[in-house]
Design a protein around this motif. Structure first.
Motif, PDB file in Angstrom:
ATOM      1  N   GLU A  11      -5.817  -2.441  -3.163  1.00 14.50           N
ATOM      2  CA  GLU A  11      -6.241  -3.065  -1.917  1.00 14.50           C
ATOM      3  C   GLU A  11      -5.087  -3.905  -1.388  1.00 14.50           C
ATOM      4  O   GLU A  11      -4.324  -4.495  -2.155  1.00 14.50           O
ATOM      5  CB  GLU A  11      -7.466  -3.952  -2.172  1.00 14.50           C
ATOM      6  CG  GLU A  11      -8.102  -4.505  -0.921  1.00 14.50           C
ATOM      7  CD  GLU A  11      -9.350  -5.327  -1.216  1.00 14.50           C
ATOM      8  OE1 GLU A  11      -9.742  -6.094  -0.326  1.00 14.50           O
ATOM      9  OE2 GLU A  11      -9.915  -5.221  -2.318  1.00 14.50           O
ATOM     10  N   GLU A  12      -4.987  -3.981  -0.070  1.00 19.46           N
ATOM     11  CA  GLU A  12      -3.900  -4.743   0.546  1.00 19.46           C
ATOM     12  C   GLU A  12      -4.449  -5.583   1.685  1.00 19.46           C
ATOM     13  O   GLU A  12      -5.233  -5.095   2.494  1.00 19.46           O
ATOM     14  CB  GLU A  12      -2.818  -3.780   1.048  1.00 19.46           C
ATOM     15  CG  GLU A  12      -1.567  -4.470   1.488  1.00 19.46           C
ATOM     16  CD  GLU A  12      -0.390  -3.519   1.656  1.00 19.46           C
ATOM     17  OE1 GLU A  12       0.661  -4.002   2.068  1.00 19.46           O
ATOM     18  OE2 GLU A  12      -0.525  -2.302   1.374  1.00 19.46           O
ATOM     19  N   GLU A  13      -4.008  -6.845   1.732  1.00 20.01           N
ATOM     20  CA  GLU A  13      -4.387  -7.777   2.801  1.00 20.01           C
ATOM     21  C   GLU A  13      -3.124  -8.241   3.526  1.00 20.01           C
ATOM     22  O   GLU A  13      -2.047  -8.273   2.941  1.00 20.01           O
ATOM     23  CB  GLU A  13      -5.059  -9.024   2.222  1.00 20.01           C
ATOM     24  CG  GLU A  13      -6.310  -8.777   1.458  1.00 20.01           C
ATOM     25  CD  GLU A  13      -6.861 -10.049   0.820  1.00 20.01           C
ATOM     26  OE1 GLU A  13      -8.065 -10.067   0.578  1.00 20.01           O
ATOM     27  OE2 GLU A  13      -6.104 -11.005   0.587  1.00 20.01           O
ATOM     28  N   GLY A  14      -3.290  -8.632   4.769  1.00 17.55           N
ATOM     29  CA  GLY A  14      -2.185  -9.204   5.537  1.00 17.55           C
ATOM     30  C   GLY A  14      -1.364  -8.150   6.248  1.00 17.55           C
ATOM     31  O   GLY A  14      -1.343  -6.976   5.863  1.00 17.55           O
ATOM     32  N   ALA A  15      -0.662  -8.596   7.277  1.00 22.08           N
ATOM     33  CA  ALA A  15       0.113  -7.686   8.126  1.00 22.08           C
ATOM     34  C   ALA A  15       1.437  -7.256   7.491  1.00 22.08           C
ATOM     35  O   ALA A  15       1.927  -6.163   7.754  1.00 22.08           O
ATOM     36  CB  ALA A  15       0.385  -8.350   9.478  1.00 22.08           C
ATOM     37  N   LEU A  16       2.029  -8.104   6.658  1.00 21.26           N
ATOM     38  CA  LEU A  16       3.311  -7.797   6.036  1.00 21.26           C
ATOM     39  C   LEU A  16       3.200  -6.553   5.167  1.00 21.26           C
ATOM     40  O   LEU A  16       2.286  -6.430   4.354  1.00 21.26           O
ATOM     41  CB  LEU A  16       3.774  -8.983   5.173  1.00 21.26           C
ATOM     42  CG  LEU A  16       5.078  -8.786   4.388  1.00 21.26           C
ATOM     43  CD1 LEU A  16       6.259  -8.625   5.342  1.00 21.26           C
ATOM     44  CD2 LEU A  16       5.294  -9.949   3.445  1.00 21.26           C
TER      45      LEU A  16
END
Length: 164
Positions: free
Chosen positions: A6-11
């Motif tokens: 899972e990945e969060e954030g725009a970077l």
């Protein structure tokens, strides 16, 4: 091995994170001699989110590079013998050993790669290897433990040809 990613954030990190994580986790589990198929959750997040988690779970009021949440408590690091009698450590559907969760700050991956003068790939792989060692009972509280972990991390990355 199952990786729940899972990945969060725009970077976005400039590398194939999920694929690289699988390679490193597999190599680390082979290195420590894990005799089971395993399951790991990986969350890539921001400095802000990992800061909150670091404060909540460790009482440390700052962002960190990686957090490890082992699901199994080992009497001896890397000794899996006792697990044969512990059905609660295995996913009932897949039969895989549930190792735990890894949380990595994408911001820290880039910051530390630059600070240490190596690639984001190497930093990311290092953090994954480091965390898998925690998920299999290793720690670095004492000097002897730290030296053992450093050696294992280095050897795992060398096997993968992910060098400084």
């Amino acid at each position: 091995m199952s990786l729940y990613f899972e990945e969060e954030g725009a970077l976005q990190l400039p590398l194939p994170c999920e694929e690289l994580a699988k390679r490193v986790i597999d190599a680390a589990l082979d290195y420590v001699g894990c005799p089971y198929e395993a399951q790991v959750n990986l969350l890539l997040t921001t400095n802000e989110q990992i800061h909150e988690m670091n404060l909540q779970f460790r009482g440390i009021d700052r962002p960190t590079d990686v957090l490890s949440f082992p699901m199994v408590e080992y009497g001896e690091p890397g000794n899996f013998d006792f697990l044969e009698e512990r059905e609660d450590c295995f996913d009932p559907e897949s039969g895989e050993l549930v190792l735990g969760d890894i949380v990595i700050s994408k911001d820290k991956v880039l910051e530390q790669a630059q600070a240490y003068g190596h690639s984001a790939e190497r930093e990311f792989a290092f953090l994954i290897a480091h965390s898998v060692l925690h998920l299999t009972g290793y720690d670095h509280i004492g000097e002897d433990e730290r030296l053992v972990m450093e050696k294992k991390q280095r050897e795992i990355l060398e096997q993968l040809q992910i060098l400084r």
